[in-house]
Design an enzyme around this catalytic site. Structure first.
Site, short mmCIF file in Angstrom:
data_model
loop_
_atom_site.label_atom_id
_atom_site.label_comp_id
_atom_site.label_asym_id
_atom_site.label_seq_id
_atom_site.Cartn_x
_atom_site.Cartn_y
_atom_site.Cartn_z
N CYS A 271 15.69 -9.81 -62.18
CA CYS A 271 14.62 -9.35 -63.10
C CYS A 271 14.89 -10.11 -64.39
O CYS A 271 15.42 -9.56 -65.35
CB CYS A 271 14.72 -7.85 -63.32
N ALA A 272 14.53 -11.36 -64.40
CA ALA A 272 15.16 -12.29 -65.35
C ALA A 272 14.43 -12.51 -66.66
O ALA A 272 15.05 -12.86 -67.67
CB ALA A 272 15.35 -13.63 -64.66
N ALA A 273 13.10 -12.38 -66.65
CA ALA A 273 12.34 -12.81 -67.83
C ALA A 273 12.48 -11.81 -68.99
O ALA A 273 12.59 -10.61 -68.73
CB ALA A 273 10.88 -12.95 -67.45
N GLY A 276 16.90 -13.67 -71.67
CA GLY A 276 17.98 -13.46 -72.65
C GLY A 276 19.35 -13.47 -71.98
O GLY A 276 20.26 -14.19 -72.40
N ASP A 322 8.74 -10.77 -56.18
CA ASP A 322 9.13 -9.37 -56.29
C ASP A 322 10.52 -9.22 -55.67
O ASP A 322 10.69 -9.48 -54.47
CB ASP A 322 8.09 -8.53 -55.52
N CYS A 394 18.08 -0.62 -70.20
CA CYS A 394 18.12 -0.33 -71.64
C CYS A 394 17.61 1.09 -71.82
O CYS A 394 16.71 1.35 -72.61
CB CYS A 394 17.32 -1.36 -72.45
C1 LIG Z 1 14.43 -5.42 -68.69
S1 LIG Z 1 13.37 -6.74 -68.34
C2 LIG Z 1 14.49 -8.06 -68.05
C3 LIG Z 1 15.04 -8.68 -69.30
C4 LIG Z 1 15.82 -9.94 -68.98
N1 LIG Z 1 16.87 -9.71 -68.02
C5 LIG Z 1 16.46 -10.51 -70.25
O1 LIG Z 1 17.63 -10.32 -70.48
O2 LIG Z 1 15.73 -11.17 -71.00
C6 LIG Z 1 12.87 -6.37 -66.72
C7 LIG Z 1 12.08 -7.48 -66.04
O3 LIG Z 1 11.93 -7.12 -64.68
C8 LIG Z 1 10.71 -7.62 -64.22
N2 LIG Z 1 10.44 -6.88 -62.96
C9 LIG Z 1 10.01 -5.63 -62.81
N3 LIG Z 1 9.92 -5.30 -61.51
C10 LIG Z 1 10.33 -6.39 -60.83
C11 LIG Z 1 10.46 -6.69 -59.44
N4 LIG Z 1 10.16 -5.79 -58.50
N5 LIG Z 1 10.90 -7.92 -59.10
C12 LIG Z 1 11.20 -8.85 -60.03
N6 LIG Z 1 11.08 -8.61 -61.35
C13 LIG Z 1 10.67 -7.40 -61.74
C14 LIG Z 1 9.77 -7.39 -65.36
O4 LIG Z 1 8.65 -8.25 -65.28
C15 LIG Z 1 10.67 -7.69 -66.55
O5 LIG Z 1 10.51 -9.02 -66.95
#
Ligand SMILES: C[S@@+](CC[C@H](N)C(=O)[O-])C[C@H]1O[C@@H](n2cnc3c(N)ncnc32)[C@H](O)[C@@H]1O
Length: 452
Positions: A271-273, A276, A322, A394
């Site tokens: 869940c990278a975007a 950071g 996903d 978080c």
């Molecule tokens: C807490 S944020 C991640 C922040 C990121 N790790 C950083 O440090 O910048 C959670 C992310 O999970 C993604 N997300 C949510 N459900 C997901 C899924 N089933 N598969 C992949 N990504 C997912 C969201 O789009 C969001 O970008």
């Protein structure tokens, strides 16, 4: 009345109140304040609207309770927004700004707030017919202020400025610290950045900042706290376009060292975007990284961030996918380390996003918990024997954090909990010697070898 910013530009208070009313309206209608603020094009205007709207979010419970005592039915939602904003400003009117706890509160005289609020109605069709209702309501508040304040004293939402279920949740999980946690979240956070040590060493950045009159101090391995409020856009700040640093909360900067990546490891950030934590991992070691996110827009932002930090290379693959749907994205090769920074309530970051406390619904928590279970159970299949998975939120809600980690261990007998911080409660401070940070949860699991 003008709000003077440090870069000498000024904005009329009534203009700022008008835009801020629209910002509050977004939240009352269930939409994010951050998205609204991001659309404001000038930094000075954004900064003024952010300051008033964050203040309004921090005292919205009180204003709603007091407001209802004076006006039983609001003519429309925009009127309600302006009314609530005006009340949150009147709550602190005439106080002395130099009082320590009021350092961050916008303070104006009573008559200024009332006049400027009434001015807002002059220019807006939806508000113009209700000019005298607003004027009379605000003057009524001033006459009965003391009585009204007493009336809402025992109302928990008015007292703490959170929804009742949120207060109850924290009260049951943190019986000795819930009050402190709720009130500290109203102290704005310090700005923390992480130096990209692949580009430059931290001491050089500190020296350059100091030469440019930017007060700062070091924390952790590569963090810097910027002491002065920086109003201008951050991307104008020295070193940003060169990729020397990125903005990251001090609590989030722990992920890299907890996961403990080493050269040559194959790592999944599921869940990278916007990247950071992934960028931190790439700074710490020469890894092969697969980064997934189900949000394409955020994934594109991640690519831009990695490019700016000069960390985007052949060893990094970004994929729109996903994480739960292994069949669609996984080729069956096991990872040495997996980062699961899952979607959550974001209850640990309410200082930076004070709208969250009004946007979340109690029923959301259960939905987050179920989604987190599906994500981490799927990801566990991709971890190599002897490999690690770091579960991160978080959040400060038990269900998403400690409860989630315990139930993961119940479901997976091949998982061992490794030494990791677990719940990190948010720390806020007025004191420049303490590093404030948001609330996070970190649980590191190791997969047993089958012969263990
Ligand atoms: C807490 S944020 C991640 C922040 C990121 N790790 C950083 O440090 O910048 C959670 C992310 O999970 C993604 N997300 C949510 N459900 C997901 C899924 N089933 N598969 C992949 N990504 C997912 C969201 O789009 C969001 O970008």
């Amino acid at each position: 009345m003008k709000i003077i910013n440090c870069n000498e530009l000024s904005v009329q208070l009534s203009d700022t109140m008008m835009v801020t009313s629209h910002a509050i309206l977004e939240v009352l209608q269930g939409r994010s304040l951050t998205c609204f603020l991001d659309k404001i094009d000038t930094p000075v205007k954004r900064s003024s609207v952010q300051s008033l709207s964050f203040h309004a979010m921090r005292y919205l419970g009180w204003a709603s309770a007091v407001g209802k005592c004076l006006i039983k039915k609001y003519p429309n939602k925009l009127f309600e927004s302006l009314w609530l904003l005006s009340l949150t400003l009147l709550k602190f009117s005439n106080l002395e700004k130099n009082e320590k706890n009021l350092k961050f509160v916008p303070i104006y005289k009573d008559f200024v707030i009332v006049n400027e609020a009434v001015n807002v109605t002059n220019n807006m069709t939806l508000l113009k017919p209700y000019k005298s209702l607003l004027n009379a309501g605000l003057r009524n508040f001033l006459r009965k202020r003391c009585f009204l304040e007493n009336m809402v004293e025992d109302n928990l939402e008015a007292c703490w400025n959170y929804q009742r279920w949120w207060i109850d949740n924290l009260r049951s999980a943190y019986y000795d610290s819930w009050e402190m946690m709720l009130s500290l979240a109203n102290i704005p956070s310090q700005l923390a950045i992480r130096v990209n040590t692949r580009q430059i060493d931290r001491d050089s950045v500190v020296s350059i900042f100091l030469e440019n009159d930017i007060d700062c101090r070091r924390f952790g391995d590569s963090g810097i706290i910027l002491q002065k409020k920086i109003i201008s856009k951050l991307d104008n700040l020295v070193g940003f376009s060169e990729g020397w640093w990125c903005v990251q909360d001090a609590g989030a900067q722990l992920a890299g060292s907890i996961l403990g990546v080493e050269d040559g490891m194959s790592v999944l950030d599921a869940c990278a975007a916007p990247g950071g934590k992934a960028s931190h991992l790439l700074e710490l070691a020469n890894i092969n990284l697969l980064a997934l996110d189900c949000d394409e827009v955020r994934l594109n932002r991640m690519k831009q961030n990695l490019e700016r930090l000069r960390l985007y290379s052949d060893n990094v693959k970004l994929m729109h996918a996903d994480a739960m749907d292994l069949e669609k994205w996984w080729d069956g090769k096991l990872f040495d380390a997996v980062l699961a920074d899952v979607p959550c309530s974001a209850s640990g970051i309410v200082r930076k996003h004070p709208d969250i406390r009004w946007l979340r619904k109690e029923s959301d928590i259960k939905k987050f918990v179920l989604r987190q279970i599906k994500i981490i159970d799927a990801l566990w299949n991709t971890v190599a024997p002897g490999g690690k998975m770091l579960y991160v939120t978080c959040s400060i809600f038990y269900e998403e954090c400690i409860g989630q980690a315990l139930s993961f261990l119940d479901r997976h007998s091949d998982a061992i909990f490794l030494d990791s911080p677990a719940q990190i409660l948010p720390v806020s401070c007025n004191n420049d010697n303490i590093v404030s940070h948001d609330g996070f949860f970190y649980a590191l699991f190791k997969k047993k070898f089958s012969f263990n």
